[in-house]
Scaffold this motif. Structure first.
Motif, PDB file in Angstrom:
ATOM      1  N   ALA A 121       3.649  -1.746  -9.159  1.00 47.37           N
ATOM      2  CA  ALA A 121       3.081  -2.223  -8.832  1.00 47.37           C
ATOM      3  C   ALA A 121       4.560  -3.787  -7.590  1.00 47.37           C
ATOM      4  O   ALA A 121       5.053  -4.029  -8.523  1.00 47.37           O
ATOM      5  N   ASP A 172      11.422   3.446  -2.882  1.00 44.94           N
ATOM      6  CA  ASP A 172      12.047   4.664  -3.655  1.00 44.94           C
ATOM      7  C   ASP A 172      10.650   2.845  -5.103  1.00 44.94           C
ATOM      8  O   ASP A 172      11.482   2.908  -5.714  1.00 44.94           O
ATOM      9  N   SER A 228       0.533  -1.105  -0.360  1.00 44.71           N
ATOM     10  CA  SER A 228       0.143  -0.099   0.233  1.00 44.71           C
ATOM     11  C   SER A 228       1.094   0.801   0.137  1.00 44.71           C
ATOM     12  O   SER A 228       2.226   1.332   0.297  1.00 44.71           O
ATOM     13  N   LYS A 229       0.188   2.446  -0.145  1.00 43.50           N
ATOM     14  CA  LYS A 229       1.002   3.509  -0.414  1.00 43.50           C
ATOM     15  C   LYS A 229       1.075   3.936   1.375  1.00 43.50           C
ATOM     16  O   LYS A 229       2.520   4.583   1.485  1.00 43.50           O
ATOM     17  N   THR A 230       0.695   3.559   2.375  1.00 41.16           N
ATOM     18  CA  THR A 230       1.227   3.986   3.792  1.00 41.16           C
ATOM     19  C   THR A 230       2.370   3.157   4.460  1.00 41.16           C
ATOM     20  O   THR A 230       3.870   3.623   4.905  1.00 41.16           O
ATOM     21  N   GLU A 231       2.595   1.687   3.442  1.00 39.52           N
ATOM     22  CA  GLU A 231       3.693   1.222   3.718  1.00 39.52           C
ATOM     23  C   GLU A 231       5.035   1.095   2.291  1.00 39.52           C
ATOM     24  O   GLU A 231       5.879   1.309   3.317  1.00 39.52           O
ATOM     25  N   ILE A 232       4.707   1.867   1.741  1.00 42.82           N
ATOM     26  CA  ILE A 232       6.215   2.403   0.884  1.00 42.82           C
ATOM     27  C   ILE A 232       6.355   3.403   1.655  1.00 42.82           C
ATOM     28  O   ILE A 232       7.396   3.867   1.969  1.00 42.82           O
ATOM     29  N   GLU A 233       5.487   4.053   1.827  1.00 44.29           N
ATOM     30  CA  GLU A 233       5.818   6.046   2.483  1.00 44.29           C
ATOM     31  C   GLU A 233       6.878   5.183   3.880  1.00 44.29           C
ATOM     32  O   GLU A 233       7.558   5.771   4.234  1.00 44.29           O
ATOM     33  N   PRO A 244       4.777   5.484  -9.126  1.00 40.84           N
ATOM     34  CA  PRO A 244       3.927   5.068  -8.813  1.00 40.84           C
ATOM     35  C   PRO A 244       3.337   4.259  -9.980  1.00 40.84           C
ATOM     36  O   PRO A 244       2.069   3.711  -9.674  1.00 40.84           O
ATOM     37  N   GLU A 245       3.480   3.854 -11.362  1.00 39.82           N
ATOM     38  CA  GLU A 245       2.961   2.896 -11.353  1.00 39.82           C
ATOM     39  C   GLU A 245       3.210   1.968 -11.517  1.00 39.82           C
ATOM     40  O   GLU A 245       2.682   0.575 -12.975  1.00 39.82           O
TER      41      GLU A 245
END
Length: 242
Positions: free
Chosen positions: A208, A202, A192-197, A205-206
């Motif tokens: 997965a 790095d 997820s985005k939260t986990e990536i942050e 966006p495109e």
């Protein structure tokens, strides 16, 4: 569960010493001959145990012997971390710390978490999150989803920052109840985005990426109490010392 073979027992012994910090990165394991004498096994059995530790990236072979590896890409499971705490009383292993602590009351939107906690979708629960770090780098992103009934005996669950003691220890002391853990579960899903942050990844966006997710569920006599989820960054090795 079938009994461990001798080489597995020897490997488990040194694995625990490494995970508990009694053998630090760069330290040398005993020679194969000393291992044979200590455990009363043949050279082939001792060598097979050392090969298992090497295959797990826990050790490296050098010209002077077998040394404990520096492993920034290795993280222990939640269950293994708990077992280490029971053995040593230490919250963190060697080179380990935690940051980015966050807590809140939220309605549960994930049907899987709701099912594991045995609550209705959108019921309120306590969520606590943190990033475990090994040698400075993020090793796991951890989330605890806790039933609201735990707030009565342990209101500290909504305090900012890390708790001085693991909250379940306080819960058991204050309620007199036993807390048990179900077998650890492993799965994979898209990060997820939260986990990536949180993990500092790095990732365009495109693109997965899949991540390993390890889940522990804890119960008391009234049912599920906590769902503890560890998310590993892509490429990380997971070590289970059970």
């Amino acid at each position: 569960m079938p009994p461990k073979r001798r080489y597995e027992e020897i490997a488990a012994h040194y694995r625990r010493l490494i995970q508990d910090g009694e053998l630090a990165p760069g330290d040398y394991l005993p020679s194969l001959r000393k291992v044979c004498d200590e455990f009363d096994v043949a050279m082939g059995t001792a060598n097979r145990a050392f090969q298992l530790l090497k295959a797990e990236n826990l050790t490296v072979a050098t010209s002077e012997g077998t040394a404990v590896a520096h492993r920034p890409d290795v993280a222990v499971t939640g269950a293994a971390r708990l077992k280490r705490m029971e053995r040593t009383g230490q919250r963190y292993g060697p080179g380990e710390t935690s940051t980015d602590h966050w807590r809140a009351m939220r309605s549960v939107a994930d049907p899987v978490i709701a099912g594991l906690l045995d609550v209705e979708l959108h019921d309120e629960i306590v969520i606590r999150r943190r990033v475990h770090r090994h040698e400075g780098g993020p090793s796991t992103f951890d989330s605890s989803f806790i039933h609201v009934r735990a707030l009565g005996p342990v209101p500290e669950l909504l305090d900012e920052g890390p708790l001085e003691r693991w909250w379940q220890e306080l819960y058991k002391e204050r309620t007199g109840r036993e807390v048990t853990r179900s077998p650890e579960r492993r799965t994979a899903r898209i990060i997820s985005k939260t986990e990536i942050e949180a993990l500092g990844i790095d990732l365009p966006p495109e693109v997965a990426a899949s991540v390993l997710v390890v889940v522990n569920v804890f119960h008391d006599e009234d049912g599920p109490l906590e769902v503890w989820e560890d998310v590993y960054p892509p490429g990380a090795w997971q070590v289970d010392t059970e």
